[in-house]
Scaffold this active site. Structure first.
Site, PDB file in Angstrom:
ATOM      1  N   SER A  55      41.374  26.680   1.224  1.00 33.56           N
ATOM      2  CA  SER A  55      42.258  27.863   1.233  1.00 33.56           C
ATOM      3  C   SER A  55      42.174  28.641  -0.024  1.00 33.56           C
ATOM      4  O   SER A  55      42.760  29.682  -0.026  1.00 33.56           O
ATOM      5  CB  SER A  55      43.678  27.095   1.417  1.00 33.56           C
ATOM      6  N   LYS A  94      47.958  27.260  -4.978  1.00 40.50           N
ATOM      7  CA  LYS A  94      48.168  28.241  -4.541  1.00 40.50           C
ATOM      8  C   LYS A  94      48.490  29.424  -5.394  1.00 40.50           C
ATOM      9  O   LYS A  94      48.875  28.973  -6.482  1.00 40.50           O
ATOM     10  CB  LYS A  94      49.217  28.420  -3.312  1.00 40.50           C
TER      11      LYS A  94
END
Length: 206
Positions: free
Chosen positions: A128, A166
């Site tokens: 990701s 993230k």
């Protein structure tokens, strides 16, 4: 004194090779893997005998702290330029998984890169964050802090007690955790806890 065994010579040579190549000694596990010994206690026994022979010196309060007592090897003081960073659990950079809050090992890094005692490393699995250069299998270097600016890459703990790597954005009523992968969507939460800011990436090339 009894002659040094072939296995002890093999261990001594491996430690020397690792210090010359990397600037720091191997771990007990790495020594065992290199010489074909599965038992860490057996490796410790050989290290004890090498130390009694005056061939090495160890600081048992520190991981990997093995000094080769020959003129052609770096001293323990020179090796002090290495900091041993705790590797904590595993964080998924795709679907978050519950963080394991235990130190798996200590990883040596140059002190001038680390710059602070208040850091740790986390292993990353998933894709990701590939657009940010964080790949599956990488280790991220994280500075412990509880705040971050919008757009910074953090280790965040969600409301469900799961941790993930993230980019963070604090919006009007939600916190957005944004992946760096065009195929994945952002995640939104009422609250998240910041466990640290990612300040570096370590990758082994196979």
């Amino acid at each position: 004194m009894k002659k040094m065994s072939a296995r002890q010579q093999q261990i001594l040579d491996f430690i020397k090779d690792e210090v010359r190549a990397k600037g720091y000694p191997p771990s007990v596990r790495e020594i065992g893997e290199a010489v074909g010994l599965a038992s860490s206690s057996t490796v410790h026994g050989h290290l004890d005998r090498l130390e009694k022979r005056g061939l090495i010196r160890r600081d048992k309060t520190k991981p990997r702290a093995i000094e080769i007592l020959t003129d052609d090897m770096p001293t323990m003081e020179e090796q002090e330029s290495v900091m041993y960073v705790p590797v904590i659990g595993k964080v998924t950079a795709g679907t978050p998984i519950t963080a394991i809050e235990n130190v798996e090992e200590h990883f040596p890094l140059p002190a001038h890169i680390v710059g602070s005692d208040n850091v740790y490393m986390l292993s990353v699995s998933g894709d990701s964050m590939i657009n940010a250069g964080i790949l599956d299998g990488d280790r991220v270097l994280v500075r412990q802090q509880s705040t971050a600016d919008n757009g910074e890459i953090v280790v965040a703990m969600t409301e469900e007690g799961e941790a993930t790597v993230k980019r963070i954005y604090k919006e009007a009523s939600k916190v957005r955790l944004q992946p760096e992968n065009d195929e994945l969507e952002a995640m939104y939460f009422d609250n998240v806890s910041i466990l640290g800011k990612v300040i570096g990436v370590y990758r082994t090339i196979h």
